[in-house]
Design an enzyme around this catalytic site. Structure first.
Site, mmCIF file in Angstrom:
data_model
loop_
_atom_site.group_PDB
_atom_site.id
_atom_site.type_symbol
_atom_site.label_atom_id
_atom_site.label_comp_id
_atom_site.label_asym_id
_atom_site.label_seq_id
_atom_site.Cartn_x
_atom_site.Cartn_y
_atom_site.Cartn_z
ATOM 1 N N SER A 75 0.821 -1.210 0.000
ATOM 2 C CA SER A 75 0.000 0.000 0.000
ATOM 3 C C SER A 75 0.854 1.259 0.000
ATOM 4 O O SER A 75 2.008 1.252 0.438
ATOM 5 C CB SER A 75 -0.915 0.027 1.227
ATOM 6 O OG SER A 75 -1.668 -1.158 1.314
HETATM 7 N N1 SAH Z 1 -0.647 -5.196 3.889
HETATM 8 C C1 SAH Z 1 0.160 -5.502 2.726
HETATM 9 C C2 SAH Z 1 -0.517 -5.188 1.426
HETATM 10 C C3 SAH Z 1 -1.691 -6.059 1.194
HETATM 11 S S1 SAH Z 1 -2.144 -6.345 -0.484
HETATM 12 C C4 SAH Z 1 1.518 -4.839 2.808
HETATM 13 O O1 SAH Z 1 1.798 -4.106 3.760
HETATM 14 O O2 SAH Z 1 2.339 -5.106 1.921
HETATM 15 C C5 SAH Z 1 -3.500 -7.415 -0.113
HETATM 16 C C6 SAH Z 1 -3.117 -8.814 0.248
HETATM 17 O O3 SAH Z 1 -4.295 -9.471 0.702
HETATM 18 C C7 SAH Z 1 -2.593 -9.640 -0.916
HETATM 19 O O4 SAH Z 1 -1.316 -10.118 -0.611
HETATM 20 C C8 SAH Z 1 -3.610 -10.773 -1.051
HETATM 21 O O5 SAH Z 1 -3.017 -12.014 -1.418
HETATM 22 C C9 SAH Z 1 -4.196 -10.822 0.345
HETATM 23 N N2 SAH Z 1 -5.519 -11.417 0.486
HETATM 24 C C10 SAH Z 1 -6.603 -11.283 -0.314
HETATM 25 N N3 SAH Z 1 -7.647 -11.972 0.183
HETATM 26 C C11 SAH Z 1 -7.217 -12.551 1.338
HETATM 27 C C12 SAH Z 1 -7.834 -13.394 2.326
HETATM 28 N N4 SAH Z 1 -9.115 -13.802 2.254
HETATM 29 N N5 SAH Z 1 -7.087 -13.791 3.378
HETATM 30 C C13 SAH Z 1 -5.788 -13.414 3.496
HETATM 31 N N6 SAH Z 1 -5.159 -12.636 2.590
HETATM 32 C C14 SAH Z 1 -5.860 -12.199 1.540
#
Ligand code: SAH
Length: 236
Positions: A75
């Protein structure tokens, strides 16, 4: 001419990135209204350039999200700070994050909370993030591979839950896993843009406020979007 006393190699690089980080915190975060000194301090401490692919390191402190592989993103710094401030993390708090991604948001939480639990559905990203957090010395973090829309019932309840992917609606299990007084920060919306939503539990009632719009990759899971194999599956 060789200048005596001038740092070279990794030390000079650390100084360089620290300078970029200070600028980031001032111009992208503090100047835009994030006031909590603990949040600003945490953002200053976490070496964001170590959470992005090495070929994007020079852009780590840009005012934008960046790709981290597997079709996912880290993000934008402001978004991390904003969500973290809304979460009101106390020193002893146990915090749950859904969507570990690079591990950057988890590291920021580790600077502020007692213990951090983070769930990532993509096993490759989860393993990389776990190794990265360990190598940086974060000992108060637990990474799990799975569907975060189910929460982490064995470790519940949590004072704070943060979802870093866009949900169609607030997953019921997450509401149930908040402590009395606990906060949930989650992007909710039916398309490419979501409303950043703050839910506060008071006994068995929940107060919801809409904090502003945001854009996240989809939350895919039992209480999120269905997985269609496409990168977006919002039914829109
Ligand atoms: N917080 C992260 C960015 C997140 S991007 C950082 O600091 O880098 C969103 C992430 O959510 C992705 O890696 C995706 O694989 C994950 N995601 C999507 N659906 C999900 C779920 N149901 N459970 C766990 N992770 C999930």
């Amino acid at each position: 001419m060789r200048r005596i006393g001038r740092k070279t190699g990794p030390e000079a690089e650390d100084d360089y990135f620290l300078r970029l980080r200070k600028d980031m915190v001032r111009t992208q975060i503090a100047d835009r209204g994030i006031r909590d000194p603990r949040v600003l301090e945490a953002m200053l401490r976490v070496p964001r350039h170590l959470f992005v692919p090495s070929d994007l390191r020079h852009r780590a402190y840009d005012d934008s999200p960046l790709p981290i592989g597997e079709g996912q993103t880290i993000s934008q710094p402001y978004m991390v700070a904003w969500m973290t401030e809304l979460l009101e993390v106390g020193e002893e708090d146990r915090v749950l994050e859904i969507g570990t991604g690079s591990g950057y948001q988890a590291a920021v939480l580790c600077e502020l909370a007692g213990e951090v639990f983070t769930i990532e559905k993509n096993a490759v990203l989860a393993r990389e993030a776990e190794e990265r957090l360990r190598s940086l010395g974060y000992g108060n973090v637990h990474v799990r591979v799975g569907d975060g829309t189910l929460g982490w019932p064995e470790e519940a309840p949590f004072e704070g839950i943060i979802v870093t992917a866009g949900a169609p609606s607030v997953p019921q299990p997450l509401l149930e896993q908040l402590t009395d007084g606990g906060r949930l920060v989650i992007p909710v919306g039916s398309g490419g843009m979501q409303m950043l939503t703050l839910v506060r539990r008071k006994g068995n009632s929940y107060q919801t406020s809409e904090e502003g719009s945001c854009i996240f990759v989809p939350l895919v899971g039992k209480y999120g979007w269905r997985d269609s194999g496409r990168s977006w599956d919002g039914g829109w």
